[in-house]
Enzyme design. Sequence first.
Site, short mmCIF file in Angstrom:
data_model
loop_
_atom_site.label_atom_id
_atom_site.label_comp_id
_atom_site.label_asym_id
_atom_site.label_seq_id
_atom_site.Cartn_x
_atom_site.Cartn_y
_atom_site.Cartn_z
N ASP A 8 -4.88 6.12 58.67
CA ASP A 8 -6.17 5.93 58.55
C ASP A 8 -7.04 6.33 57.55
O ASP A 8 -6.67 6.87 56.69
CB ASP A 8 -6.77 6.53 60.08
CG ASP A 8 -8.44 6.47 60.23
OD1 ASP A 8 -8.90 5.36 60.30
OD2 ASP A 8 -9.12 7.54 60.39
N ASP A 10 -11.07 6.81 57.17
CA ASP A 10 -12.27 7.73 57.16
C ASP A 10 -11.86 9.01 57.80
O ASP A 10 -11.52 8.86 58.95
CB ASP A 10 -13.53 7.04 58.17
CG ASP A 10 -14.10 5.91 57.26
OD1 ASP A 10 -14.48 6.08 56.13
OD2 ASP A 10 -14.21 4.97 57.89
N SER A 115 -12.69 0.25 59.23
CA SER A 115 -13.72 0.08 58.39
C SER A 115 -13.74 -1.37 57.68
O SER A 115 -12.60 -1.87 57.37
CB SER A 115 -13.47 0.98 57.24
OG SER A 115 -14.62 0.72 56.21
N ASP A 169 -7.41 11.08 62.85
CA ASP A 169 -8.22 11.91 63.06
C ASP A 169 -9.08 11.60 64.02
O ASP A 169 -10.21 12.40 64.55
CB ASP A 169 -9.42 12.37 61.79
CG ASP A 169 -10.36 11.07 61.44
OD1 ASP A 169 -10.03 9.90 61.77
OD2 ASP A 169 -11.71 11.41 61.17
C1 BG6 Z 1 -13.86 4.04 61.10
C2 BG6 Z 1 -14.60 5.04 61.26
O1 BG6 Z 1 -12.97 4.29 60.29
O2 BG6 Z 1 -14.30 2.94 60.84
C3 BG6 Z 1 -15.81 4.74 62.32
O3 BG6 Z 1 -14.09 6.54 62.06
C4 BG6 Z 1 -16.54 3.56 61.74
O4 BG6 Z 1 -16.84 5.72 62.51
C5 BG6 Z 1 -15.51 2.24 61.51
O5 BG6 Z 1 -17.57 3.06 62.61
C6 BG6 Z 1 -16.20 1.14 60.91
O6 BG6 Z 1 -16.67 1.39 59.86
P1 BG6 Z 1 -17.72 0.66 58.86
O7 BG6 Z 1 -17.67 1.15 57.57
O8 BG6 Z 1 -17.17 -0.77 58.92
O9 BG6 Z 1 -18.88 0.42 59.32
MG MG Z 2 -10.95 8.07 61.09
#
Ligand code: BG6
Ligand code: MG
Length: 217
Positions: A8, A10, A115, A169
């Site tokens: 992962d 973030d 993300s 996480d």
């Molecule tokens: C994940 C995060 O990795 O990505 C989430 O843990 C987040 O909190 C999701 O909402 C989407 O991310 P983004 O940057 O596309 O808004």
């Molecule tokens: Mg994460």
Amino acid sequence: MIKACIFDMDGVIVDSAKYHYMSWQRLSKHLGFEFSEAQNEMLKGISRMNSLEIVLENAGISLPYEEKVLLCEMKNGWFNEYIDTMTSDEILPGVLDFISDLKHNNIKIALGSASRNANKILTKIGMLEMFDAIVDGTHVEKAKPNPEVFLLGAKLLDVAPQHCVVFEDAQSGVEAAIAGNMKCVGIGTEDILGKANFCISSFEGLNFAILQNKLKE
Ligand code: BG6
Ligand code: MG
């Protein structure tokens, strides 16, 4: 037998989870309500729109889709302000050494993130070229805890799911790994990530040999 590791992004390889938290807090304040760290925990691993829907539901607010799209754009604008200044300094401790040890052991690595900002973040921190495969929120339809993001990663690496280890996480991410028939290491504490095979607080001190031993226990 471990043949691949799927990370992962973030909160696992980079300290960007705090920027998601700050952005959701800012949006909640804008809408006139509080947003706690405990509520934030439930958003980890969850897509942008699904996260907004949880935030609004907790506050007892219901809005038409078009307005939700605008709020998502607002949150993402703030998030992008935060990540604009990101550098390799924000790679979490031990990550680069661990990845380098995996490569020495011929273990393939993939990114498996919800993300839609993954490309930008990986570029900022200088890790874009490090992965054998990258799967992010722009490639999948079903969000974690659905295993789609990890199964696609395994497929691109040409490794069967049972030979993959996921590093996560988020509760939803640990569940996704298990649903995909993969091993999982939680980055965080057992009270939240207890379903993982084991948890670590950081990658510092971890190497491939230790990983293999811990997974055999
Ligand atoms: C994940 C995060 O990795 O990505 C989430 O843990 C987040 O909190 C999701 O909402 C989407 O991310 P983004 O940057 O596309 O808004
Ligand atoms: Mg994460």
